[in-house]
Design a protein around this motif. Structure first.
Motif, PDB file in Angstrom:
ATOM      1  N   PRO A  82      41.140  49.342  42.940  1.00 29.78           N
ATOM      2  CA  PRO A  82      41.211  49.013  44.364  1.00 29.78           C
ATOM      3  C   PRO A  82      40.183  49.781  45.193  1.00 29.78           C
ATOM      4  O   PRO A  82      39.652  49.253  46.176  1.00 29.78           O
TER       5      PRO A  82
ATOM      6  N   ASP B 224      40.525  42.761  39.352  1.00 25.60           N
ATOM      7  CA  ASP B 224      39.584  43.612  40.093  1.00 25.60           C
ATOM      8  C   ASP B 224      40.316  44.627  40.959  1.00 25.60           C
ATOM      9  O   ASP B 224      40.022  45.823  40.926  1.00 25.60           O
ATOM     10  N   LEU B 225      41.247  44.133  41.745  1.00 25.86           N
ATOM     11  CA  LEU B 225      41.905  45.003  42.719  1.00 25.86           C
ATOM     12  C   LEU B 225      43.062  45.801  42.143  1.00 25.86           C
ATOM     13  O   LEU B 225      43.392  46.866  42.664  1.00 25.86           O
TER      14      LEU B 225
ATOM     15  N   LEU C 237      41.097  36.740  47.993  1.00 24.54           N
ATOM     16  CA  LEU C 237      41.616  36.973  46.655  1.00 24.54           C
ATOM     17  C   LEU C 237      41.638  35.637  45.939  1.00 24.54           C
ATOM     18  O   LEU C 237      42.238  34.673  46.410  1.00 24.54           O
TER      19      LEU C 237
ATOM     20  N   GLY D 155      36.894  47.974  45.132  1.00 30.57           N
ATOM     21  CA  GLY D 155      36.902  46.845  46.066  1.00 30.57           C
ATOM     22  C   GLY D 155      36.708  47.307  47.489  1.00 30.57           C
ATOM     23  O   GLY D 155      35.942  46.716  48.256  1.00 30.57           O
TER      24      GLY D 155
ATOM     25  N   PHE E  50      37.544  38.640  45.234  1.00 32.95           N
ATOM     26  CA  PHE E  50      38.101  39.520  44.224  1.00 32.95           C
ATOM     27  C   PHE E  50      39.186  38.788  43.456  1.00 32.95           C
ATOM     28  O   PHE E  50      39.848  37.910  44.001  1.00 32.95           O
TER      29      PHE E  50
END
Length: 83
Positions: A53, A48-49, A13, A56, A44
């Motif tokens: 999610p 993004d997450l 992350l 991802g 990510f």
């Protein structure tokens, strides 16, 4: 890292600190070292997450499958069924 399932994959992350010069340099060195070692890597961001999610998770699954992992993948209740 997914080495324990036999896949040379690192997922990380990317936080706000990557904007600092020394952190950005460290991240680039880490990415280059991974490439030289033949490791796959996915990075990510929070957006993004937090917004997708399942997307991802699908990207991680894609890399795992590309490396021959055939384990069971369980989607969360919110994710559409995917194969």
């Amino acid at each position: 890292m997914y080495d324990d399932v036999g896949v040379p994959l690192t997922v990380r992350l990317d936080g706000r600190t990557h904007l600092l010069d020394d952190v950005a340099f460290r991240d680039r060195r880490r990415d280059n070292a991974a490439e030289l070692a033949g490791r796959s890597r996915l990075t990510f961001g929070w957006v993004d997450l937090s917004t997708d999610p399942c997307g991802g998770a699908l990207e991680v699954l894609t890399v795992l499958r590309r490396h021959g992992w055939s384990g069971e993948f369980v989607w969360c209740e919110r994710c559409p069924t995917r194969s």
